[in-house]
Design a protein around this motif. Structure first.
Motif, mmCIF file in Angstrom:
data_model
loop_
_atom_site.group_PDB
_atom_site.id
_atom_site.type_symbol
_atom_site.label_atom_id
_atom_site.label_comp_id
_atom_site.label_asym_id
_atom_site.label_seq_id
_atom_site.Cartn_x
_atom_site.Cartn_y
_atom_site.Cartn_z
ATOM 1 N N LYS A 280 15.669 -4.560 8.387
ATOM 2 C CA LYS A 280 14.400 -5.068 9.391
ATOM 3 C C LYS A 280 14.031 -4.121 10.359
ATOM 4 C CE LYS A 280 13.349 -8.516 13.117
ATOM 5 N NZ LYS A 280 13.488 -7.400 14.029
ATOM 6 N N ASN B 195 12.156 -1.502 8.215
ATOM 7 C CA ASN B 195 10.775 -1.740 7.789
ATOM 8 C C ASN B 195 9.894 -1.674 8.728
ATOM 9 O OD1 ASN B 195 8.905 -3.129 5.863
ATOM 10 N ND2 ASN B 195 9.094 -4.961 7.398
ATOM 11 N N GLU B 196 10.200 -2.059 10.068
ATOM 12 C CA GLU B 196 9.389 -1.943 11.301
ATOM 13 C C GLU B 196 8.904 -0.638 11.558
ATOM 14 O OE1 GLU B 196 10.940 -3.992 14.715
ATOM 15 O OE2 GLU B 196 10.818 -5.985 13.859
ATOM 16 N N ASP C 291 6.321 0.789 9.071
ATOM 17 C CA ASP C 291 5.176 0.345 9.195
ATOM 18 C C ASP C 291 4.545 1.165 10.475
ATOM 19 O OD1 ASP C 291 4.925 -1.404 7.384
ATOM 20 O OD2 ASP C 291 5.705 -3.095 8.524
ATOM 21 N N LYS D 1 5.275 3.950 4.314
ATOM 22 C CA LYS D 1 5.431 3.521 3.004
ATOM 23 C C LYS D 1 4.506 4.242 2.145
ATOM 24 C CE LYS D 1 7.187 -0.690 5.312
ATOM 25 N NZ LYS D 1 6.867 -2.054 5.424
#
Length: 535
Positions: free
Chosen positions: A499, A502-503, A506, A511
């Motif tokens: 999690k 992923n944050e 971003d 990515k």
């Protein structure tokens, strides 16, 4: 030189010609090598021969997008330009931070470092130095306690605040099977041996440093690997760098994978043998070098090489990729060369019972001439080993610098290895060895130099410790974050890590991939693969 000739007998008899059987070419789809072994089919084209594999094998890497590669080079260019500008300003006392200036008493000495190394340290490395060498003050288990530090002079020096960051999820240690702990069976056994033998031996194995525990360990390692004999060393790095020069020398040829570890590279250079590099896991490149070596022989004299030694790793820690061992062994047999396999990251963590990449592919350990590994990852200890034929180990006992001159392994460390290895083998009365799961290294490309430091800092803010790696340890456009999975991690820890990753991905726009996950219905397992999207 007589050393290479003596080492030739130590490595064993001449390798047999290629007697491996394989199927006709299996179909390739999404990187998978398919096919079943056929008893009568001969190997002709090793690169695409699916019959060498008893299970599907997938390996695919995505190229760096052109825009990201260009921006990375531009980023390093800007940093270099500003570095020269800052050096000019330091010379004229305009720059406030003067830590990079040589002290007055050193100005009459020859510079200790090469010019570019010094420049890189001053102007590039110092910008992100805070992301490395972070001190921890706990067991390097699934979670660690980290000492907080700050810098007031642009990372030249650090000051400890006295605060401890508690419960940082450890995604950077090679604690694959979770044996790095301060309680449990291993700790109790090591503590008992510590009270009996003490902490150190203070002598080499050839003098007064050969304990009964060392003999017990080596017999256990040989049995674990399925080889005739084994020898343990006090340092994993030196196991490679000091043993390769004992096996090959002038007049020999080393064929090394381009992504081999620094210890293998150093050992090859110290040996005095000729070195040729083949592309990573590329069997066409390796076979071409082998053919050229057989056809042309040594430069100038054209005499045959005394020995040809292939150096590969089981798992490449910077890539997370697995060696194409069945194909390497087939080539080794076909061209009558020797194989040196470094299983530092794969032993204990790969294969149904943790016996490494050889077991993972269902191969015979006798097909690997020199089996090397370390105790620093899966076993939660220190040191390394060499396994193989008895003649090889007997030779190394008297010719390896690590064996003759280095202090032998500490008794508590030896006991830690013995206890953890018996646990993996199921000889401790538990079923731990029956439920082994592969715990490997995963990498995520960061590319831009500025994002290395930013990624490490942002992850630490979220209480996750990761390792970032950049140039010169990787190619200049392939800096990355490295995540080490451990059996000690719980599902909740990994979910939290995913999690937060992923944050941060971003937040920092990391990515880059132009692929998307697509499950294939015709797979024999639950694997997924990547397919390129049109956008």
């Amino acid at each position: 030189m007589e050393r290479p000739e003596r080492a030739a007998t130590a490595l064993g008899a001449q390798p047999r010609a290629n007697g491996c059987s394989g199927a006709t070419h299996g179909g390739l789809r999404n990187g998978y090598v398919r096919g079943l072994p056929a008893p009568d089919a001969q190997i002709n084209h090793i690169v695409h021969n699916g019959g060498l594999y008893k299970r599907p094998f997938n390996e695919a890497f995505e190229e760096t997008p052109m825009l990201v590669a260009v921006l990375t080079y531009v980023g390093y260019g800007v940093l270099t330009l500003f570095g020269y500008l800052r050096d000019f300003m330091r010379q004229w006392k305009i720059e406030k931070c003067q830590n990079a200036i040589e002290r007055e008493e050193q100005k009459d000495f020859v510079p200790l470092y090469q010019d570019f190394e010094n420049f890189y340290t001053r102007n590039l490395y110092m910008r992100i130095r805070d992301t490395w060498n972070r001190p921890i003050c706990s067991v390097p288990g699934a979670k660690v306690d980290m000492m907080e530090r700050v810098s007031h002079d642009y990372n030249w020096t650090f000051t400890y605040t006295g605060r401890v960051i508690k419960g940082v999820i450890n995604m950077g240690s090679y604690n694959y099977l979770g044996f790095a702990q301060n309680d449990g069976t291993c700790q109790k056994a090591a503590a008992k041996v510590l009270s009996q033998y003490g902490a150190g031996v203070c002598s080499s194995r050839q003098e007064m440093g050969n304990l009964d525990k060392h003999e017990e360990l080596e017999k256990l390692v040989a049995r674990f690997l399925g080889v005739e004999s084994a020898m343990a060393y006090g340092m994993g790095f030196a196991t490679n760098s000091m043993n390769i020069p004992a096996l090959v020398g002038k007049g020999c040829l080393i064929l090394s994978d381009e992504l081999n570890h620094a210890s293998l590279v150093l050992g090859a250079r110290l040996s005095g043998a000729a070195i040729r590099i083949f592309k990573h896991n590329n069997m066409q490149s390796l076979e071409k070098l082998l053919k050229d070596a057989i056809v042309h022989g040594q430069p100038r004299t054209r005499r045959p090489w005394k020995k040809i030694l292939i150096l590969v790793e089981g798992i490449y820690s910077m890539e997370g990729s697995i060696v194409r061992l069945p194909e390497v062994i087939a080539l080794k047999k076909k061209y009558k060369s020797y194989l040196y396999l470094d299983e530092a990251h794969s032993i204990g963590a790969l294969g149904p019972t943790g016996r490494g990449v050889v077991e993972y592919f269902g191969l015979n350990p006798e097909d690997v001439d020199v089996m090397m590994g370390t105790f620093t990852k899966s076993f939660g200890a220190a040191g390394g080993y060499i396994g193989g034929k008895k003649e090889l180990i007997d030779y190394l006992r008297t010719h390896s610098h690590s064996a003759v001159y280095a202090t032998s392994l500490s008794p508590p460390v030896v006991e830690q290895i013995i206890t953890s290895m018996k646990c993996i083998m199921g000889e401790d009365g538990t079923t731990f060895g029956e439920s082994l799961q592969s715990a490997l290294v995963l990498t995520s490309k960061l590319q831009l130099p500025s994002k290395m430091g930013a990624f490490g800092r942002e992850m630490l803010k979220r209480n996750i410790g990761v390792v970032v790696v950049g140039f010169p340890a990787t190619p200049i456009i392939e800096s990355r974050a490295r995540f080490c999975l451990s059996a000690a991690h719980t599902k909740e820890m990994l979910d939290t890590a995913l999690k937060e990753i992923n944050e941060v991905g971003d937040l920092l726009q990391l990515k880059y991939s132009r692929h998307r996950l697509v499950p294939l219905l015709d797979r024999p397992f639950d694997e997924t693969t990547y397919e390129e999207t049109e956008d």
